[in-house]
Write an enzyme that holds these catalytic residues in place. Structure first.
Site, PDB file in Angstrom:
ATOM      1  N   TRP A 176       0.865  -1.173   0.000  1.00  7.24           N
ATOM      2  CA  TRP A 176       0.000   0.000   0.000  1.00  7.24           C
ATOM      3  C   TRP A 176       0.913   1.237   0.000  1.00  7.24           C
ATOM      4  CZ3 TRP A 176      -1.850   2.874   4.737  1.00  7.24           C
ATOM      5  CH2 TRP A 176      -2.852   3.802   4.415  1.00  7.24           C
ATOM      6  N   ASP A 210      -0.696  -4.976   9.542  1.00 10.92           N
ATOM      7  CA  ASP A 210      -1.703  -4.038   9.071  1.00 10.92           C
ATOM      8  C   ASP A 210      -2.924  -4.870   8.680  1.00 10.92           C
ATOM      9  OD1 ASP A 210      -3.254  -2.115   7.944  1.00 10.92           O
ATOM     10  OD2 ASP A 210      -1.813  -1.451   6.435  1.00 10.92           O
ATOM     11  N   LYS A 221     -13.236  -0.672   5.578  1.00 10.77           N
ATOM     12  CA  LYS A 221     -13.755  -1.570   4.534  1.00 10.77           C
ATOM     13  C   LYS A 221     -14.822  -2.495   5.095  1.00 10.77           C
ATOM     14  CE  LYS A 221      -9.771  -0.234   2.681  1.00 10.77           C
ATOM     15  NZ  LYS A 221      -9.479   0.570   1.538  1.00 10.77           N
TER      16      LYS A 221
HETATM   17  C1  LMR Z   1      -6.728   1.846  -1.347  1.00 13.19           C
HETATM   18  O1  LMR Z   1      -5.712   1.147  -1.224  1.00 13.19           O
HETATM   19  O2  LMR Z   1      -7.249   2.099  -2.449  1.00 13.19           O
HETATM   20  C2  LMR Z   1      -7.395   2.391  -0.131  1.00 13.19           C
HETATM   21  O3  LMR Z   1      -6.808   1.855   1.020  1.00 13.19           O
HETATM   22  C3  LMR Z   1      -7.474   3.861  -0.140  1.00 13.19           C
HETATM   23  C4  LMR Z   1      -6.186   4.504   0.243  1.00 13.19           C
HETATM   24  O4  LMR Z   1      -6.167   5.229   1.233  1.00 13.19           O
HETATM   25  O5  LMR Z   1      -5.188   4.320  -0.450  1.00 13.19           O
END
Ligand code: LMR
Length: 407
Positions: free
Chosen positions: A134, A216, A252
Site C-alpha cells: 500500500w 496491518d 472496509k
Molecule cells: C486503497 O488502497 O485504495 C485504499 O486503502 C485507499 C487509500 O487510502 O489508499
C-alpha cells in the site's frame, strides 16, 4: 516582496485519489472506477451497511448521547472489542491482560500512532515493507520518526505469485530490531497471502533475527468472508510469543471509510509495562489530535458488543466478500472466453478486494485514456468496481488492449 511560501515545492499527486477524482470528473457514460479500494454494490454505488444505518438512526434519536470529548485513547468498548475480534476470545494474551487497544483514526492512524511510539520510546529506526505494498506505508513510517526505509521482496511478476524465497532472503538479511510491516490478510495490492506454512517460516526467521512484527489488518473479513480465518496469521504470531503492533481498520469491513474508525492493538510479553506504555500512548495522541471522534467508533463498538447486531454485520461482510468472488470468476471466464493472451487464473486465485492483474503501465494508460476505465498504474484493480452491468465492457476493453499492446 515575494510570498514566504514561495519556497514550497509542489508535491506529487496521490495516485489513488487523483484517479478517483479523474473518474468523478469524467463525463463518459460507460466510465468505470476500478481505482480506490472501496466497496460498491452491483449498481456501482457505495453501500451503507443496513446494520450501520440502523445504529445511526438509533443514535440520532437517543437523547442520552451528547458531543462531549471521548477519552484520549477513545472508547474502551470499541478498543477492547476490536482487540478481541483480532486476537480471538480465547487468546491467552487477552486473558493474561497483556494487550492494549487504542481507538485510532482508522488503520492509517493506528499505523502512525504505533510507528511513532516505536520510534520514540523503543528507538526503532529501520522498517521494511513489501514490494509492492500500500503506497502510504512508507510515508506514514517516515513521518512517524523512522528514517531507514527498506524493502522486502514479495511479488514475482512472472509467476504472478509470492516470491517467497526472495522474501525470506530479505528478512534473513534484515538487521536486528527492524520493524516488519506485514499485511494480516488480503495483501494490498497483490491479493496474495502467504500460506500457513509460509507464515510459520516467516515467524521462524523473524524470531531468529529478532525482528518486530507490525501487522496491518485493513481487510479482516474480506479475504475469506470469515473474520476468524482472516485473523489466523496475527493469532499465530501471538501464539508464538511475539510482541507486536497491529493496525486495524474498520473502513472496509464496516463501510465506514470517512468516519475514520480504527484500533491500534499492542501485544506485550507481560502486563508489567502496560501502564507505562498506555501513558506514553496517551501523550502521543494528546500531542497529535487530542482525542478521536465519536460517531463511527460508537457504531462499531455497539455492533461488536451485541450478538444480534454482530450476526447482522457478519452477514453483510459475507455479502461483500461473495460479490467480489462472483466478479472474480466472471472476469476470468470472460477473458478466457475471448481468448485474451496470457493466463488469467490468478484473478480467482487472488483474494480480498483487489486483483493484481499483471497489466503493464502501457496497457493501463490505454485503458484509462481510451476506455475510461480507471485503475492504478501497477495494474491493481478494485474488484468491487466491477458489476454485472459493466463486466462485459471491462473484459472486452482488457482483451482489446492486451492485443494492441502485447507485453
Ligand atoms: C486503497 O488502497 O485504495 C485504499 O486503502 C485507499 C487509500 O487510502 O489508499
Amino acid at each position: 516582496m515575494s510570498s514566504r511560501f514561495s519556497v514550497v515545492k509542489l508535491g506529487p499527486p496521490i495516485e489513488v485519489f487523483a484517479l478517483n477524482k479523474a473518474y468523478l470528473d469524467d463525463k463518459y457514460e460507460k466510465k468505470v472506477n476500478l481505482s480506490v479500494g472501496a466497496y460498491r454494490t452491483d449498481d456501482g454505488v457505495p453501500w451503507v451497511l443496513p446494520v450501520v444505518r440502523k445504529m445511526e438512526k438509533n443514535m440520532a434519536c437517543d437523547e442520552t448521547l451528547n458531543h462531549e470529548y471521548l477519552p484520549v485513547l477513545g472508547l474502551d468498548a470499541l478498543s477492547s472489542a476490536a482487540t478481541k475480534m483480532l486476537l480471538g476470545p480465547e487468546s491467552s494474551a487477552l486473558s493474561e491482560g497483556r494487550t492494549i487497544g487504542v481507538q485510532t483514526l482508522s488503520g492509517t492512524g493506528a499505523l502512525r500512532l504505533g510507528a511513532e511510539f516505536l520510534a520514540r520510546h523503543l528507538n526503532y529506526r529501520t522498517f521494511y515493507y513489501s514490494i509492492p505494498t500500500w503506497e502510504n506505508h512508507k510515508l506514514v513510517f517516515l513521518n512517524a520518526g523512522f528514517n531507514d526505509p527498506r524493502e522486502y521482496r514479495y511479488w514475482d511478476p512472472k509467476n504472478r505469485n509470492i516470491d517467497f524465497e526472495g522474501l525470506i532472503e530479505d528478512l534473513k538479511a534484515a538487521p536486528e530490531d527492524s520493524v516488519i510491516i506485514l499485511h494480516a490478510c488480503a495483501h494490498n495490492p497483490t491479493g496474495s497471502d502467504p500460506t500457513k506454512e509460509q507464515w510459520m517460516k516467516i515467524a521462524d526467521v523473524m524470531e531468529e533475527k529478532k525482528l518486530f512484527p507490525f501487522f496491518d489488518s485493513a481487510y479482516q473479513g474480506f479475504a475469506s468472508g470469515d473474520l476468524e480465518k482472516d485473523a489466523w496469521a496475527v493469532r499465530y504470531f501471538v501464539s508464538r510469543g511475539f510482541e507486536m503492533c497491529c493496525a486495524q481498520s474498520f473502513a472496509k469491513n464496516f463501510g465506514l471509510y470517512n468516519e475514520r474508525v480504527g484500533n491500534l492493538a499492542l501485544v506485550l510479553k507481560d502486563s508489567q509495562s502496560l501502564p507505562q506504555v498506555k501513558s506514553q500512548l496517551t501523550l502521543t495522541v494528546r500531542g497529535m489530535y487530542s482525542n478521536p471522534p465519536n460517531h463511527g467508533g460508537r457504531i462499531v463498538a455497539a455492533v461488536l458488543n451485541n450478538q444480534e447486531l454482530y450476526g447482522e454485520w457478519t452477514d453483510c461482510v459475507r455479502v461483500m466478500a461473495n460479490r467480489i468472488l462472483s466478479m472474480r470468476s466472471g472476469l476470468k471466464e470472460r477473458l478466457q472466453r475471448l481468448g485474451t493472451p496470457g493466463s488469467w487464473e490468478h484473478i480467482t486465485e487472488q483474494i480480498g478486494m483487489f486483483s493484481f492483474t499483471g497489466l503493464t503501465p502501457r496497457q493501463v494508460e490505454h485503458l484509462v485514456n481510451e476506455y475510461h476505465i480507471y485503475l492504478l498504474k501497477s495494474g491493481r484493480i478494485n474488484m468491487c468496481g466491477l458489476t454485472t452491468k459493466n463486466i462485459d465492457y471491462v473484459a472486452t476493453a482488457i482483451h482489446e488492449t492486451v492485443l494492441k499492446f502485447p507485453e
